[in-house]
Design a protein around this motif. Structure first.
Motif, PDB file in Angstrom:
ATOM      1  N   ALA A  32      21.295  40.261  31.832  1.00  0.00           N
ATOM      2  CA  ALA A  32      22.728  40.337  31.559  1.00  0.00           C
ATOM      3  C   ALA A  32      23.454  39.606  32.675  1.00  0.00           C
ATOM      4  O   ALA A  32      22.974  39.552  33.808  1.00  0.00           O
ATOM      5  CB  ALA A  32      23.192  41.783  31.483  1.00  0.00           C
ATOM      6  N   ALA A  33      24.590  39.046  32.339  1.00  0.00           N
ATOM      7  CA  ALA A  33      25.409  38.346  33.322  1.00  0.00           C
ATOM      8  C   ALA A  33      26.838  38.836  33.214  1.00  0.00           C
ATOM      9  O   ALA A  33      27.312  39.173  32.131  1.00  0.00           O
ATOM     10  CB  ALA A  33      25.354  36.838  33.083  1.00  0.00           C
ATOM     11  N   VAL A  34      27.513  38.874  34.344  1.00  0.00           N
ATOM     12  CA  VAL A  34      28.896  39.325  34.421  1.00  0.00           C
ATOM     13  C   VAL A  34      29.736  38.223  35.027  1.00  0.00           C
ATOM     14  O   VAL A  34      29.361  37.650  36.059  1.00  0.00           O
ATOM     15  CB  VAL A  34      29.000  40.600  35.299  1.00  0.00           C
ATOM     16  N   THR A  35      30.853  37.909  34.397  1.00  0.00           N
ATOM     17  CA  THR A  35      31.838  37.011  34.988  1.00  0.00           C
ATOM     18  C   THR A  35      33.171  37.737  35.025  1.00  0.00           C
ATOM     19  O   THR A  35      33.488  38.507  34.120  1.00  0.00           O
ATOM     20  CB  THR A  35      31.979  35.686  34.207  1.00  0.00           C
ATOM     21  N   CYS A  36      33.923  37.492  36.074  1.00  0.00           N
ATOM     22  CA  CYS A  36      35.205  38.162  36.261  1.00  0.00           C
ATOM     23  C   CYS A  36      36.311  37.121  36.350  1.00  0.00           C
ATOM     24  O   CYS A  36      36.120  36.060  36.934  1.00  0.00           O
ATOM     25  CB  CYS A  36      35.205  38.990  37.541  1.00  0.00           C
ATOM     26  N   ALA A  37      37.452  37.452  35.760  1.00  0.00           N
ATOM     27  CA  ALA A  37      38.616  36.580  35.838  1.00  0.00           C
ATOM     28  C   ALA A  37      39.851  37.442  36.034  1.00  0.00           C
ATOM     29  O   ALA A  37      39.995  38.488  35.392  1.00  0.00           O
ATOM     30  CB  ALA A  37      38.747  35.755  34.565  1.00  0.00           C
ATOM     31  N   SER A  38      40.718  37.017  36.931  1.00  0.00           N
ATOM     32  CA  SER A  38      41.964  37.737  37.186  1.00  0.00           C
ATOM     33  C   SER A  38      43.135  36.838  36.865  1.00  0.00           C
ATOM     34  O   SER A  38      43.120  35.647  37.167  1.00  0.00           O
ATOM     35  CB  SER A  38      42.056  38.162  38.650  1.00  0.00           C
ATOM     36  N   SER A  39      44.143  37.431  36.252  1.00  0.00           N
ATOM     37  CA  SER A  39      45.376  36.716  35.960  1.00  0.00           C
ATOM     38  C   SER A  39      46.518  37.707  36.135  1.00  0.00           C
ATOM     39  O   SER A  39      46.743  38.559  35.283  1.00  0.00           O
ATOM     40  CB  SER A  39      45.340  36.175  34.531  1.00  0.00           C
ATOM     41  N   GLY A  40      47.179  37.621  37.255  1.00  0.00           N
ATOM     42  CA  GLY A  40      48.248  38.577  37.548  1.00  0.00           C
ATOM     43  C   GLY A  40      47.667  39.974  37.709  1.00  0.00           C
ATOM     44  O   GLY A  40      46.758  40.184  38.501  1.00  0.00           O
ATOM     45  N   SER A  41      48.158  40.912  36.915  1.00  0.00           N
ATOM     46  CA  SER A  41      47.649  42.287  36.998  1.00  0.00           C
ATOM     47  C   SER A  41      46.471  42.513  36.060  1.00  0.00           C
ATOM     48  O   SER A  41      45.930  43.609  36.006  1.00  0.00           O
ATOM     49  CB  SER A  41      48.768  43.279  36.674  1.00  0.00           C
ATOM     50  N   ASP A  57      21.208  48.296  35.665  1.00  0.00           N
ATOM     51  CA  ASP A  57      21.095  48.554  37.097  1.00  0.00           C
ATOM     52  C   ASP A  57      21.454  47.319  37.912  1.00  0.00           C
ATOM     53  O   ASP A  57      22.015  47.410  38.992  1.00  0.00           O
ATOM     54  CB  ASP A  57      19.682  49.018  37.457  1.00  0.00           C
ATOM     55  N   ARG A  58      21.120  46.154  37.369  1.00  0.00           N
ATOM     56  CA  ARG A  58      21.377  44.903  38.089  1.00  0.00           C
ATOM     57  C   ARG A  58      22.856  44.525  38.117  1.00  0.00           C
ATOM     58  O   ARG A  58      23.307  43.889  39.066  1.00  0.00           O
ATOM     59  CB  ARG A  58      20.574  43.765  37.464  1.00  0.00           C
ATOM     60  N   ILE A  59      23.612  44.895  37.074  1.00  0.00           N
ATOM     61  CA  ILE A  59      25.018  44.476  37.025  1.00  0.00           C
ATOM     62  C   ILE A  59      25.989  45.593  37.414  1.00  0.00           C
ATOM     63  O   ILE A  59      27.182  45.334  37.543  1.00  0.00           O
ATOM     64  CB  ILE A  59      25.397  43.924  35.634  1.00  0.00           C
ATOM     65  N   ARG A  60      25.502  46.790  37.609  1.00  0.00           N
ATOM     66  CA  ARG A  60      26.371  47.935  37.911  1.00  0.00           C
ATOM     67  C   ARG A  60      27.279  47.662  39.117  1.00  0.00           C
ATOM     68  O   ARG A  60      28.485  47.890  39.061  1.00  0.00           O
ATOM     69  CB  ARG A  60      25.540  49.187  38.149  1.00  0.00           C
ATOM     70  N   ALA A  61      26.727  47.157  40.209  1.00  0.00           N
ATOM     71  CA  ALA A  61      27.520  46.912  41.420  1.00  0.00           C
ATOM     72  C   ALA A  61      28.623  45.884  41.156  1.00  0.00           C
ATOM     73  O   ALA A  61      29.745  46.029  41.652  1.00  0.00           O
ATOM     74  CB  ALA A  61      26.618  46.444  42.551  1.00  0.00           C
ATOM     75  N   ARG A  62      28.314  44.885  40.368  1.00  0.00           N
ATOM     76  CA  ARG A  62      29.316  43.847  40.045  1.00  0.00           C
ATOM     77  C   ARG A  62      30.464  44.441  39.226  1.00  0.00           C
ATOM     78  O   ARG A  62      31.630  44.099  39.444  1.00  0.00           O
ATOM     79  CB  ARG A  62      28.623  42.720  39.274  1.00  0.00           C
ATOM     80  N   LEU A  63      30.149  45.346  38.305  1.00  0.00           N
ATOM     81  CA  LEU A  63      31.189  46.010  37.511  1.00  0.00           C
ATOM     82  C   LEU A  63      32.071  46.894  38.393  1.00  0.00           C
ATOM     83  O   LEU A  63      33.289  46.923  38.244  1.00  0.00           O
ATOM     84  CB  LEU A  63      30.559  46.833  36.384  1.00  0.00           C
ATOM     85  N   VAL A  64      31.448  47.599  39.326  1.00  0.00           N
ATOM     86  CA  VAL A  64      32.199  48.459  40.243  1.00  0.00           C
ATOM     87  C   VAL A  64      33.105  47.611  41.137  1.00  0.00           C
ATOM     88  O   VAL A  64      34.255  47.985  41.395  1.00  0.00           O
ATOM     89  CB  VAL A  64      31.249  49.350  41.073  1.00  0.00           C
ATOM     90  N   GLU A  65      32.613  46.467  41.596  1.00  0.00           N
ATOM     91  CA  GLU A  65      33.443  45.555  42.396  1.00  0.00           C
ATOM     92  C   GLU A  65      34.671  45.106  41.603  1.00  0.00           C
ATOM     93  O   GLU A  65      35.784  45.054  42.146  1.00  0.00           O
ATOM     94  CB  GLU A  65      32.642  44.313  42.795  1.00  0.00           C
ATOM     95  N   ALA A  66      34.452  44.768  40.348  1.00  0.00           N
ATOM     96  CA  ALA A  66      35.572  44.326  39.504  1.00  0.00           C
ATOM     97  C   ALA A  66      36.576  45.461  39.310  1.00  0.00           C
ATOM     98  O   ALA A  66      37.792  45.233  39.342  1.00  0.00           O
ATOM     99  CB  ALA A  66      35.050  43.838  38.156  1.00  0.00           C
ATOM    100  N   LEU A  67      36.096  46.665  39.134  1.00  0.00           N
ATOM    101  CA  LEU A  67      36.990  47.816  38.988  1.00  0.00           C
ATOM    102  C   LEU A  67      37.793  48.037  40.264  1.00  0.00           C
ATOM    103  O   LEU A  67      38.999  48.257  40.225  1.00  0.00           O
ATOM    104  CB  LEU A  67      36.190  49.069  38.641  1.00  0.00           C
ATOM    105  N   THR A  68      37.128  47.959  41.398  1.00  0.00           N
ATOM    106  CA  THR A  68      37.791  48.143  42.689  1.00  0.00           C
ATOM    107  C   THR A  68      38.877  47.092  42.890  1.00  0.00           C
ATOM    108  O   THR A  68      39.954  47.386  43.418  1.00  0.00           O
ATOM    109  CB  THR A  68      36.765  48.080  43.830  1.00  0.00           C
ATOM    110  N   ALA A  69      38.621  45.870  42.445  1.00  0.00           N
ATOM    111  CA  ALA A  69      39.589  44.782  42.606  1.00  0.00           C
ATOM    112  C   ALA A  69      40.763  44.895  41.635  1.00  0.00           C
ATOM    113  O   ALA A  69      41.804  44.271  41.858  1.00  0.00           O
ATOM    114  CB  ALA A  69      38.887  43.433  42.408  1.00  0.00           C
ATOM    115  N   SER A  70      40.614  45.683  40.579  1.00  0.00           N
ATOM    116  CA  SER A  70      41.698  45.802  39.601  1.00  0.00           C
ATOM    117  C   SER A  70      42.780  46.737  40.118  1.00  0.00           C
ATOM    118  O   SER A  70      42.508  47.680  40.857  1.00  0.00           O
ATOM    119  CB  SER A  70      41.157  46.313  38.259  1.00  0.00           C
ATOM    120  N   SER A  71      44.016  46.460  39.711  1.00  0.00           N
ATOM    121  CA  SER A  71      45.116  47.310  40.165  1.00  0.00           C
ATOM    122  C   SER A  71      45.214  48.592  39.352  1.00  0.00           C
ATOM    123  O   SER A  71      45.433  49.659  39.907  1.00  0.00           O
ATOM    124  CB  SER A  71      46.439  46.536  40.102  1.00  0.00           C
TER     125      SER A  71
END
Length: 173
Positions: A32-41, A57-71
């Motif tokens: 599985a692969a995860v890509t993140c994109a932010s646009s404003g909020s 298990d491999r992408i869990r940390a990346r999802l948590v990082e994206a959640l942390t970065a979200s407002s």
């Protein structure tokens, strides 16, 4: 022996396209692969490939990082998932639970037919809808007290070590 995706090793695997550091390529089976994109909020996460116990298990940390970065909200695009089992669904549910503890929401904006079927069968679709995503979890998942089957009667349970469980209903309280 069946692969997690239900395909035999000899059958050709679909190759979802994914973007990694600006490069587009094929994703091997079971990955599985995860890509993140932010646009404003808005923070949008795209998950592609096969989401199961190992890839989750491999992408869990990346999802948590994206959640942390979200407002306040993380939007998921799951239209590129070609396989998702219950372990993969649990990764998404854990992400939602973490978001709720942080006062945030996780919504699913797009799904593949495979994920749509899983969400419908499990009843999890509404948990990720924009209307429901802000709802809190129940305070407890433990047992609830049930009313007696008849007024003045309570069920009794006897357990003998190493034997069996017997339940009797109908004895006065």
């Amino acid at each position: 022996m069946q692969q997690p995706s239900g395909r035999s090793p000899s059958s050709p695997a679909p190759n979802p396209r994914f973007e990694r550091d600006g490069a587009v390529g094929s994703l091997p089976p079971g990955q599985a692969a995860v890509t993140c994109a932010s646009s404003g909020s808005r923070n949008r996460v795209t998950v592609r490939g096969e989401l199961d116990l190992v890839s989750g298990d491999r992408i869990r940390a990346r999802l948590v990082e994206a959640l942390t970065a979200s407002s306040h909200r993380l939007e998921l695009d799951l239209s590129g998932l070609t396989f998702c089992d219950c372990a993969g669904l649990n990764v998404l549910l854990e992400l939602r639970h973490r978001a709720l503890r942080q006062g945030k929401a996780v919504t699913i904006q797009a799904v593949s037919p495979e994920v749509e079927r899983l969400l419908d069968l499990t009843g999890a679709r509404e948990l990720f809808s924009p209307e429901r995503s802000w709802c809190s979890e129940p305070a407890s998942f433990g047992p609830t007290s049930q009313p007696s089957p008849k007024p003045g009667v309570s069920p009794s349970v006897e357990l003998q070590r190493g034997r069996h469980l017997s339940v009797r209903v109908g004895e006065p309280a």
